[in-house]
Scaffold this motif. Structure first.
Motif, PDB file in Angstrom:
ATOM      1  N   LYS A   1       1.044  13.614  -1.731  1.00 27.01           N
ATOM      2  CA  LYS A   1       1.896  12.461  -2.050  1.00 27.01           C
ATOM      3  C   LYS A   1       2.367  11.705  -0.815  1.00 27.01           C
ATOM      4  O   LYS A   1       3.192  10.797  -0.931  1.00 27.01           O
ATOM      5  CB  LYS A   1       3.125  12.934  -2.842  1.00 27.01           C
ATOM      6  N   CYS A   2       1.871  12.093   0.346  1.00 30.12           N
ATOM      7  CA  CYS A   2       2.312  11.477   1.606  1.00 30.12           C
ATOM      8  C   CYS A   2       1.094  11.124   2.461  1.00 30.12           C
ATOM      9  O   CYS A   2       0.104  11.861   2.446  1.00 30.12           O
ATOM     10  CB  CYS A   2       3.200  12.436   2.399  1.00 30.12           C
ATOM     11  N   VAL A   3       1.191  10.039   3.183  1.00 28.71           N
ATOM     12  CA  VAL A   3       0.124   9.657   4.110  1.00 28.71           C
ATOM     13  C   VAL A   3       0.732   9.104   5.391  1.00 28.71           C
ATOM     14  O   VAL A   3       1.904   8.715   5.433  1.00 28.71           O
ATOM     15  CB  VAL A   3      -0.820   8.581   3.508  1.00 28.71           C
TER      16      VAL A   3
ATOM     17  N   VAL B   1       0.866  -1.177   0.000  1.00 33.74           N
ATOM     18  CA  VAL B   1       0.000   0.000   0.000  1.00 33.74           C
ATOM     19  C   VAL B   1       0.904   1.229   0.000  1.00 33.74           C
ATOM     20  O   VAL B   1       1.798   1.353   0.834  1.00 33.74           O
ATOM     21  CB  VAL B   1      -0.925   0.024   1.239  1.00 33.74           C
ATOM     22  N   ARG B   2       0.682   2.112  -0.950  1.00 33.53           N
ATOM     23  CA  ARG B   2       1.468   3.348  -1.037  1.00 33.53           C
ATOM     24  C   ARG B   2       0.509   4.499  -1.300  1.00 33.53           C
ATOM     25  O   ARG B   2      -0.651   4.272  -1.642  1.00 33.53           O
ATOM     26  CB  ARG B   2       2.563   3.255  -2.090  1.00 33.53           C
ATOM     27  N   PRO B   3       0.975   5.730  -1.120  1.00 35.11           N
ATOM     28  CA  PRO B   3       0.054   6.862  -1.289  1.00 35.11           C
ATOM     29  C   PRO B   3      -0.732   6.830  -2.594  1.00 35.11           C
ATOM     30  O   PRO B   3      -1.948   7.082  -2.599  1.00 35.11           O
ATOM     31  CB  PRO B   3       0.979   8.079  -1.206  1.00 35.11           C
ATOM     32  N   GLU B   4      -0.081   6.467  -3.682  1.00 38.14           N
ATOM     33  CA  GLU B   4      -0.776   6.513  -4.978  1.00 38.14           C
ATOM     34  C   GLU B   4      -1.907   5.487  -5.076  1.00 38.14           C
ATOM     35  O   GLU B   4      -2.784   5.614  -5.931  1.00 38.14           O
ATOM     36  CB  GLU B   4       0.212   6.298  -6.124  1.00 38.14           C
TER      37      GLU B   4
ATOM     38  N   ASN C   1      -7.361  11.468  -5.419  1.00 37.49           N
ATOM     39  CA  ASN C   1      -8.079  12.749  -5.571  1.00 37.49           C
ATOM     40  C   ASN C   1      -8.414  13.383  -4.221  1.00 37.49           C
ATOM     41  O   ASN C   1      -9.513  13.898  -4.008  1.00 37.49           O
ATOM     42  CB  ASN C   1      -9.364  12.547  -6.388  1.00 37.49           C
ATOM     43  N   GLY C   2      -7.460  13.328  -3.303  1.00 35.15           N
ATOM     44  CA  GLY C   2      -7.648  13.946  -2.000  1.00 35.15           C
ATOM     45  C   GLY C   2      -8.443  13.121  -1.004  1.00 35.15           C
ATOM     46  O   GLY C   2      -8.651  13.550   0.130  1.00 35.15           O
ATOM     47  N   ASN C   3      -8.881  11.931  -1.412  1.00 31.77           N
ATOM     48  CA  ASN C   3      -9.648  11.056  -0.525  1.00 31.77           C
ATOM     49  C   ASN C   3      -8.739   9.999   0.088  1.00 31.77           C
ATOM     50  O   ASN C   3      -8.073   9.248  -0.632  1.00 31.77           O
ATOM     51  CB  ASN C   3     -10.787  10.369  -1.297  1.00 31.77           C
TER      52      ASN C   3
END
Length: 197
Positions: A98-100, A63-66, A71-73
């Motif tokens: 691009k970061c979570v 699981v990665r940010p992309e 779309n901001g969700n």
């Protein structure tokens, strides 16, 4: 109960009661001997995404940010009975798009894997109400918040235990920085320390 093994810098490994192995931001230290079922990448800086360190079980989910911030969700996934919620993580060096970070729930334990971040509104607005068992916060004061700001965030978030990580550029661990971080229920883990969750 599950286990958390701290590898150093921003890297750690979680293992559930059922033996599901999850790595967060693989890069630093040792402890990559257990094949991965899940890998969580908070962002694509090279000190957070070295998947070549991992043996991956067939069907391993990365699981990665992309794949979870669309779309901001901020998305959610449940993989092998591990619930994963992406959450905001950002500062001047880390793009909000691009970061979570992640809130991970396994074996009834809630863990906030902050990724690289500074103070966010989400900490006060949502995380403070999540009844988190553990929060892992960066404290380097260079790429992220310093120990004082991280201590303030820990007080807002209110996790039962907070662990300082990502302490000093180029180092797995820095005792002085770790001890400058102050929080109720603080746990200081050195590389290769493992705790029962």
């Amino acid at each position: 109960m599950g286990k958390l093994f701290y590898q150093g810098h921003g890297s750690y490994r979680l293992v559930t009661d059922q033996g599901i192995v999850l790595y967060v931001d693989p890069f630093a230290g040792e402890g990559y001997d257990l094949p991965a079922d899940i890998a969580l990448i908070t962002h694509e800086h090279p000190d957070h995404n070295n998947l070549s360190l991992l043996q991956q079980h067939q069907g391993c989910v990365v699981v990665r940010p992309e794949t979870i911030l669309i779309n901001g969700n901020y998305g959610t996934r449940t993989i092998h009975e591990v619930a994963i919620q992406a959450v905001p993580a950002y500062n001047s060096g880390h793009d909000k798009n691009k970061c979570v970070g992640y809130v991970i729930e396994l074996d009834g334990v809630k863990i906030y894997a902050s990724g690289d971040t500074s103070t966010t509104d989400y900490m006060k607005d949502v995380l403070s109400k999540e009844k988190l068992d553990y929060a892992l916060l960066p404290t380097d004061g260079f790429y992220n918040m310093d120990p004082k700001e991280a201590s303030d965030c820990a007080a807002v978030i209110g996790a039962v235990h907070t662990i300082p990580i990502h302490m000093k550029p180029g180092a797995l661990f820095d005792r002085k920085i770790a001890e400058a971080f102050v929080a109720e229920g603080r746990l200081i883990l050195e590389p290769n320390d493992e705790i029962i969750l």
